[in-house]
Design a protein around this motif. Structure first.
Motif, PDB file in Angstrom:
ATOM      1  N   GLY A 180       0.817  -1.196   0.000  1.00  0.00           N
ATOM      2  CA  GLY A 180       0.000   0.000   0.000  1.00  0.00           C
ATOM      3  C   GLY A 180       0.856   1.252   0.000  1.00  0.00           C
ATOM      4  O   GLY A 180       1.781   1.380   0.803  1.00  0.00           O
ATOM      5  N   LEU A 181       0.557   2.171  -0.909  1.00  0.00           N
ATOM      6  CA  LEU A 181       1.265   3.446  -1.013  1.00  0.00           C
ATOM      7  C   LEU A 181       0.266   4.598  -1.008  1.00  0.00           C
ATOM      8  O   LEU A 181      -0.868   4.455  -1.461  1.00  0.00           O
ATOM      9  CB  LEU A 181       2.092   3.516  -2.295  1.00  0.00           C
ATOM     10  CG  LEU A 181       3.180   2.461  -2.503  1.00  0.00           C
ATOM     11  CD1 LEU A 181       3.861   2.685  -3.850  1.00  0.00           C
ATOM     12  CD2 LEU A 181       4.193   2.498  -1.380  1.00  0.00           C
ATOM     13  N   LEU A 182       0.726   5.730  -0.505  1.00  0.00           N
ATOM     14  CA  LEU A 182      -0.078   6.948  -0.540  1.00  0.00           C
ATOM     15  C   LEU A 182       0.693   8.001  -1.318  1.00  0.00           C
ATOM     16  O   LEU A 182       1.814   8.351  -0.933  1.00  0.00           O
ATOM     17  CB  LEU A 182      -0.349   7.463   0.875  1.00  0.00           C
ATOM     18  CG  LEU A 182      -1.275   8.678   0.975  1.00  0.00           C
ATOM     19  CD1 LEU A 182      -2.709   8.278   0.665  1.00  0.00           C
ATOM     20  CD2 LEU A 182      -1.206   9.301   2.365  1.00  0.00           C
ATOM     21  N   PRO A 183       0.156   8.492  -2.436  1.00  0.00           N
ATOM     22  CA  PRO A 183       0.883   9.523  -3.188  1.00  0.00           C
ATOM     23  C   PRO A 183       0.997  10.812  -2.376  1.00  0.00           C
ATOM     24  O   PRO A 183       0.009  11.291  -1.815  1.00  0.00           O
ATOM     25  CB  PRO A 183       0.018   9.728  -4.446  1.00  0.00           C
ATOM     26  CG  PRO A 183      -1.338   9.233  -4.075  1.00  0.00           C
ATOM     27  CD  PRO A 183      -1.134   8.144  -3.064  1.00  0.00           C
ATOM     28  N   VAL A 184       2.200  11.339  -2.291  1.00  0.00           N
ATOM     29  CA  VAL A 184       2.422  12.536  -1.473  1.00  0.00           C
ATOM     30  C   VAL A 184       1.546  13.690  -1.943  1.00  0.00           C
ATOM     31  O   VAL A 184       1.017  14.455  -1.136  1.00  0.00           O
ATOM     32  CB  VAL A 184       3.917  12.950  -1.515  1.00  0.00           C
ATOM     33  CG1 VAL A 184       4.154  14.171  -0.632  1.00  0.00           C
ATOM     34  CG2 VAL A 184       4.796  11.800  -1.059  1.00  0.00           C
ATOM     35  N   ASP A 185       1.376  13.816  -3.248  1.00  0.00           N
ATOM     36  CA  ASP A 185       0.587  14.931  -3.784  1.00  0.00           C
ATOM     37  C   ASP A 185      -0.819  14.495  -4.162  1.00  0.00           C
ATOM     38  O   ASP A 185      -1.509  15.188  -4.904  1.00  0.00           O
ATOM     39  CB  ASP A 185       1.281  15.544  -4.996  1.00  0.00           C
ATOM     40  CG  ASP A 185       1.497  14.529  -6.120  1.00  0.00           C
ATOM     41  OD1 ASP A 185       1.248  13.317  -5.886  1.00  0.00           O
ATOM     42  OD2 ASP A 185       1.916  14.937  -7.217  1.00  0.00           O
ATOM     43  N   GLY A 186      -1.273  13.339  -3.631  1.00  0.00           N
ATOM     44  CA  GLY A 186      -2.570  12.832  -4.036  1.00  0.00           C
ATOM     45  C   GLY A 186      -3.509  12.497  -2.897  1.00  0.00           C
ATOM     46  O   GLY A 186      -4.415  11.672  -3.063  1.00  0.00           O
ATOM     47  N   LEU A 187      -3.325  13.093  -1.728  1.00  0.00           N
ATOM     48  CA  LEU A 187      -4.243  12.848  -0.624  1.00  0.00           C
ATOM     49  C   LEU A 187      -5.626  13.380  -0.989  1.00  0.00           C
ATOM     50  O   LEU A 187      -5.773  14.525  -1.415  1.00  0.00           O
ATOM     51  CB  LEU A 187      -3.750  13.534   0.647  1.00  0.00           C
ATOM     52  CG  LEU A 187      -4.617  13.345   1.889  1.00  0.00           C
ATOM     53  CD1 LEU A 187      -4.610  11.884   2.339  1.00  0.00           C
ATOM     54  CD2 LEU A 187      -4.152  14.268   3.017  1.00  0.00           C
ATOM     55  N   HIS A 188      -6.631  12.535  -0.828  1.00  0.00           N
ATOM     56  CA  HIS A 188      -7.997  12.917  -1.136  1.00  0.00           C
ATOM     57  C   HIS A 188      -8.589  13.651   0.066  1.00  0.00           C
ATOM     58  O   HIS A 188      -8.955  13.028   1.061  1.00  0.00           O
ATOM     59  CB  HIS A 188      -8.820  11.684  -1.482  1.00  0.00           C
ATOM     60  CG  HIS A 188     -10.214  11.993  -1.926  1.00  0.00           C
ATOM     61  ND1 HIS A 188     -11.108  11.015  -2.280  1.00  0.00           N
ATOM     62  CD2 HIS A 188     -10.866  13.166  -2.080  1.00  0.00           C
ATOM     63  CE1 HIS A 188     -12.254  11.568  -2.636  1.00  0.00           C
ATOM     64  NE2 HIS A 188     -12.132  12.875  -2.509  1.00  0.00           N
ATOM     65  N   VAL A 189      -8.656  14.964  -0.013  1.00  0.00           N
ATOM     66  CA  VAL A 189      -9.167  15.782   1.085  1.00  0.00           C
ATOM     67  C   VAL A 189     -10.609  16.170   0.776  1.00  0.00           C
ATOM     68  O   VAL A 189     -10.871  16.939  -0.147  1.00  0.00           O
ATOM     69  CB  VAL A 189      -8.306  17.040   1.294  1.00  0.00           C
ATOM     70  CG1 VAL A 189      -8.863  17.879   2.442  1.00  0.00           C
ATOM     71  CG2 VAL A 189      -6.866  16.649   1.591  1.00  0.00           C
ATOM     72  N   THR A 190     -11.535  15.632   1.539  1.00  0.00           N
ATOM     73  CA  THR A 190     -12.953  15.903   1.318  1.00  0.00           C
ATOM     74  C   THR A 190     -13.374  17.183   2.041  1.00  0.00           C
ATOM     75  O   THR A 190     -12.656  17.710   2.898  1.00  0.00           O
ATOM     76  CB  THR A 190     -13.801  14.740   1.831  1.00  0.00           C
ATOM     77  OG1 THR A 190     -13.649  14.646   3.256  1.00  0.00           O
ATOM     78  CG2 THR A 190     -13.366  13.419   1.185  1.00  0.00           C
ATOM     79  N   ARG A 191     -14.560  17.660   1.705  1.00  0.00           N
ATOM     80  CA  ARG A 191     -15.096  18.841   2.389  1.00  0.00           C
ATOM     81  C   ARG A 191     -15.287  18.565   3.871  1.00  0.00           C
ATOM     82  O   ARG A 191     -15.043  19.445   4.710  1.00  0.00           O
ATOM     83  CB  ARG A 191     -16.424  19.249   1.742  1.00  0.00           C
ATOM     84  CG  ARG A 191     -16.286  19.820   0.339  1.00  0.00           C
ATOM     85  CD  ARG A 191     -17.635  20.322  -0.172  1.00  0.00           C
ATOM     86  NE  ARG A 191     -17.521  20.878  -1.503  1.00  0.00           N
ATOM     87  CZ  ARG A 191     -17.628  20.173  -2.625  1.00  0.00           C
ATOM     88  NH1 ARG A 191     -17.869  18.864  -2.551  1.00  0.00           N
ATOM     89  NH2 ARG A 191     -17.521  20.751  -3.804  1.00  0.00           N
ATOM     90  N   SER A 192     -15.705  17.353   4.205  1.00  0.00           N
ATOM     91  CA  SER A 192     -15.902  17.044   5.626  1.00  0.00           C
ATOM     92  C   SER A 192     -14.583  17.056   6.380  1.00  0.00           C
ATOM     93  O   SER A 192     -14.522  17.467   7.554  1.00  0.00           O
ATOM     94  CB  SER A 192     -16.582  15.679   5.781  1.00  0.00           C
ATOM     95  OG  SER A 192     -15.764  14.630   5.301  1.00  0.00           O
ATOM     96  N   MET A 193     -13.485  16.632   5.721  1.00  0.00           N
ATOM     97  CA  MET A 193     -12.180  16.687   6.358  1.00  0.00           C
ATOM     98  C   MET A 193     -11.760  18.123   6.589  1.00  0.00           C
ATOM     99  O   MET A 193     -11.196  18.466   7.641  1.00  0.00           O
ATOM    100  CB  MET A 193     -11.142  15.957   5.516  1.00  0.00           C
ATOM    101  CG  MET A 193     -11.288  14.433   5.554  1.00  0.00           C
ATOM    102  SD  MET A 193     -10.287  13.583   4.313  1.00  0.00           S
ATOM    103  CE  MET A 193      -8.622  14.028   4.841  1.00  0.00           C
ATOM    104  N   ARG A 194     -12.023  18.987   5.632  1.00  0.00           N
ATOM    105  CA  ARG A 194     -11.658  20.406   5.797  1.00  0.00           C
ATOM    106  C   ARG A 194     -12.474  21.042   6.922  1.00  0.00           C
ATOM    107  O   ARG A 194     -11.952  21.852   7.695  1.00  0.00           O
ATOM    108  CB  ARG A 194     -11.866  21.151   4.485  1.00  0.00           C
ATOM    109  CG  ARG A 194     -10.883  20.759   3.400  1.00  0.00           C
ATOM    110  CD  ARG A 194     -11.001  21.689   2.194  1.00  0.00           C
ATOM    111  NE  ARG A 194     -10.111  21.277   1.129  1.00  0.00           N
ATOM    112  CZ  ARG A 194      -8.816  21.554   1.058  1.00  0.00           C
ATOM    113  NH1 ARG A 194      -8.254  22.246   2.038  1.00  0.00           N
ATOM    114  NH2 ARG A 194      -8.090  21.160   0.039  1.00  0.00           N
ATOM    115  N   ARG A 195     -13.748  20.662   7.012  1.00  0.00           N
ATOM    116  CA  ARG A 195     -14.572  21.191   8.107  1.00  0.00           C
ATOM    117  C   ARG A 195     -14.049  20.698   9.450  1.00  0.00           C
ATOM    118  O   ARG A 195     -13.955  21.458  10.417  1.00  0.00           O
ATOM    119  CB  ARG A 195     -16.033  20.785   7.914  1.00  0.00           C
ATOM    120  CG  ARG A 195     -16.749  21.522   6.793  1.00  0.00           C
ATOM    121  CD  ARG A 195     -18.260  21.342   6.909  1.00  0.00           C
ATOM    122  NE  ARG A 195     -18.653  19.942   6.758  1.00  0.00           N
ATOM    123  CZ  ARG A 195     -18.957  19.365   5.599  1.00  0.00           C
ATOM    124  NH1 ARG A 195     -18.928  20.084   4.483  1.00  0.00           N
ATOM    125  NH2 ARG A 195     -19.323  18.101   5.553  1.00  0.00           N
ATOM    126  N   ALA A 196     -13.704  19.403   9.501  1.00  0.00           N
ATOM    127  CA  ALA A 196     -13.184  18.843  10.737  1.00  0.00           C
ATOM    128  C   ALA A 196     -11.887  19.521  11.156  1.00  0.00           C
ATOM    129  O   ALA A 196     -11.650  19.760  12.344  1.00  0.00           O
ATOM    130  CB  ALA A 196     -12.965  17.337  10.580  1.00  0.00           C
TER     131      ALA A 196
END
Length: 242
Positions: free
Chosen positions: A58-74
């Motif tokens: 499993g890898l996470l792209p450094v420039d590809g984090l999926h930031v949702t509106r709910s995450m920004r609100r949190a």
């Protein structure tokens, strides 16, 4: 360059668990990352330490984090720090009440040593009352960050671990990290942009990442949650997996 302390990858078994040792230390754990493996006890209470290199990494792209509106609100409810409470983050990740717990005393001792010597780092998420409600930790070697575990307080820290992840990608970008290892892909990590590659692809990318310089982290700088996270809310297309 990839290490060979754990043997040649071409000689590893075609399974996630590639071996085990009676010996375990911070130095051996660090060498494991340079070889493409990581430590995790095979079973709770076992004296042997298992060494793992998943067939599908499993890898996470450094420039590809999926930031949702709910995450920004949190994120607006929290502040984040780096390396301000490493031991507390590991202790929370090691909570025996968590399902599938694997962090034992050996792991906690070894990673505390890696933190003291500048190899392991934590990101903390705090609520408005100054309580630690989420966080994560992992190991940074050259252009690699190997994520080990993350947590959130189920009552006080909704999405707090995700906010820690938002802060993490900012620090990794600043440090020149190009490879973020999350070990195994889960549905949760997949929803954040993580993906899988075969072992051989991971090892090839790791070889490149290990050749990059070791950049320092900023320390315990406190950043309001509303200021963390990439400007995009959707990940870019996944890199080629071969």
């Amino acid at each position: 360059m990839l290490g060979v302390t754990f043997g040649l990858p071409s000689e590893w078994p075609s399974q996630d668990l590639i071996g085990y040792t009676d010996e375990f230390s911070a130095a051996l754990a660090l060498e494991g990352y340079r070889c493409g493996v990581f430590p995790m006890p095979i079973n709770a209470g076992d004296s042997e330490m298992g060494w793992w290199s998943p067939m599908q990494r499993g890898l996470l792209p450094v420039d590809g984090l999926h930031v949702t509106r709910s995450m920004r609100r949190a994120a607006k409810r929290y502040t984040t720090t780096v390396d301000a409470a490493f031991d507390d983050v590991v202790a929370a990740c090691a909570d025996p009440d968590r399902p599938h717990g694997w962090i034992d005393t050996r792991i906690r001792t070894a990673y505390a040593r890696l933190h003291a010597t500048g190899w392991a780092h934590s990101v903390e998420t705090w609520d408005r009352d100054g309580r630690l409600v989420g966080g994560l930790y992992g190991v940074h070697v050259g252009g690699l960050f190997a994520g080990e575990s993350m947590f959130h307080d189920p009552e006080l820290g909704r999405d707090a671990s995700k906010v820690a992840l938002m802060r993490l990608v900012e620090e990794l970008t600043a440090a020149g990290v190009i490879l973020v290892d999350v070990q195994w892909l889960t549905d949760h990590l997949g929803s954040l942009g993580a993906y899988e590659v075969p072992r051989r692809v991971y090892l090839s990318r790791l070889n490149v990442a290990l050749g990059l310089p070791q950049s320092p982290w900023p320390g315990a700088l406190t950043v309001p949650g509303r200021r963390v996270g990439p400007p995009n809310s959707h990940p870019p297309p996944r890199p080629e997996e071969a």
